[in-house]
Scaffold this motif. Structure first.
Motif, short mmCIF file in Angstrom:
data_model
loop_
_atom_site.label_atom_id
_atom_site.label_comp_id
_atom_site.label_asym_id
_atom_site.label_seq_id
_atom_site.Cartn_x
_atom_site.Cartn_y
_atom_site.Cartn_z
N ASP A 199 0.72 -1.15 0.08
CA ASP A 199 0.02 -0.04 0.17
C ASP A 199 0.66 1.20 -0.02
O ASP A 199 0.47 2.45 -0.55
N ALA A 200 1.93 1.18 0.73
CA ALA A 200 2.95 2.42 0.88
C ALA A 200 3.63 2.63 -0.53
O ALA A 200 3.92 3.88 -0.79
N TYR A 201 3.63 1.70 -1.45
CA TYR A 201 4.39 1.65 -2.53
C TYR A 201 3.66 2.21 -3.65
O TYR A 201 4.03 2.72 -4.79
N LYS A 202 2.24 1.94 -3.59
CA LYS A 202 1.18 2.24 -4.85
C LYS A 202 1.48 3.70 -5.18
O LYS A 202 1.36 3.83 -6.51
N PRO A 203 1.52 4.62 -4.45
CA PRO A 203 1.60 6.09 -5.13
C PRO A 203 3.06 6.18 -5.80
O PRO A 203 2.76 7.13 -6.61
N TYR A 204 3.82 5.38 -5.47
CA TYR A 204 5.08 5.45 -6.38
C TYR A 204 5.03 4.83 -7.74
O TYR A 204 6.06 4.73 -8.54
N GLU A 205 4.23 3.80 -7.92
CA GLU A 205 4.10 2.89 -9.06
C GLU A 205 4.17 3.82 -10.36
O GLU A 205 5.05 3.38 -11.56
N GLY A 206 3.12 4.57 -10.41
CA GLY A 206 3.18 5.70 -11.50
C GLY A 206 4.44 6.24 -11.97
O GLY A 206 4.83 6.02 -13.32
N VAL A 207 5.16 6.81 -11.00
CA VAL A 207 6.37 7.43 -11.38
C VAL A 207 7.67 6.60 -11.70
O VAL A 207 8.15 6.52 -12.64
N MET A 208 7.53 5.09 -11.36
CA MET A 208 8.53 4.17 -11.27
C MET A 208 8.26 3.81 -12.97
O MET A 208 9.10 3.30 -13.50
N GLY A 209 6.83 3.67 -13.20
CA GLY A 209 6.59 3.26 -14.62
C GLY A 209 7.09 4.24 -15.70
O GLY A 209 7.41 3.71 -16.80
N LYS A 210 7.08 5.42 -15.39
CA LYS A 210 7.45 6.53 -16.43
C LYS A 210 9.17 6.44 -16.28
O LYS A 210 9.65 6.66 -17.28
N LEU A 211 9.55 6.17 -15.34
CA LEU A 211 11.14 6.21 -15.33
C LEU A 211 11.54 4.65 -15.87
O LEU A 211 12.60 5.09 -16.66
N ALA A 212 10.97 3.90 -15.98
CA ALA A 212 11.31 2.61 -16.67
C ALA A 212 11.10 2.83 -18.35
O ALA A 212 11.77 2.25 -18.89
#
Length: 110
Positions: A96-109
């Motif tokens: 749950d704590a990682y969910k907010p960062y998923e979108g950013v990590m996807g963009k960086l990948a």
């Protein structure tokens, strides 16, 4: 120049929102874990007290050993079950704590 400032300001706000959402997830998770541990400690204390009473009221040495063996078995099984449950709660909290960062990590990948 002004356009870059607006983008920088929006990025800072987005990062702060993600951090606050993540912090909120950790906070809720730790509260749930603390409540679960308090319940387990209360239950464990009550079971331990009952086991001591049973042990003290035993009429023979065999019954005392049997009471102690039963308590050890149930205490161990309860502990393992509780730690499994806490482990699952920690895993869920981390997800749950990682969910907010998923979108950013996807963009960086990309």
């Amino acid at each position: 120049m002004m356009n870059n400032f607006d983008e920088m300001q929006k990025m800072s706000k987005d990062n702060m929102d993600m951090a606050m959402a993540s912090f909120g997830s950790f906070s809720k998770g730790f509260q749930a874990i603390a409540a679960e541990m308090a319940d387990y400690q209360k239950k464990s204390f009550e079971e331990g007290s009952a086991a001591v009473e049973k042990l003290v009221s035993s009429k023979s040495l065999d019954k005392a050993f049997e009471a102690q063996a039963d308590y050890v078995k149930t205490a161990y099984e309860g502990f393992v079950g509780e730690m499994t449950k806490i482990g699952e709660m920690v895993t869920d909290m981390s997800k749950d704590a990682y969910k907010p960062y998923e979108g950013v990590m996807g963009k960086l990948a990309k």
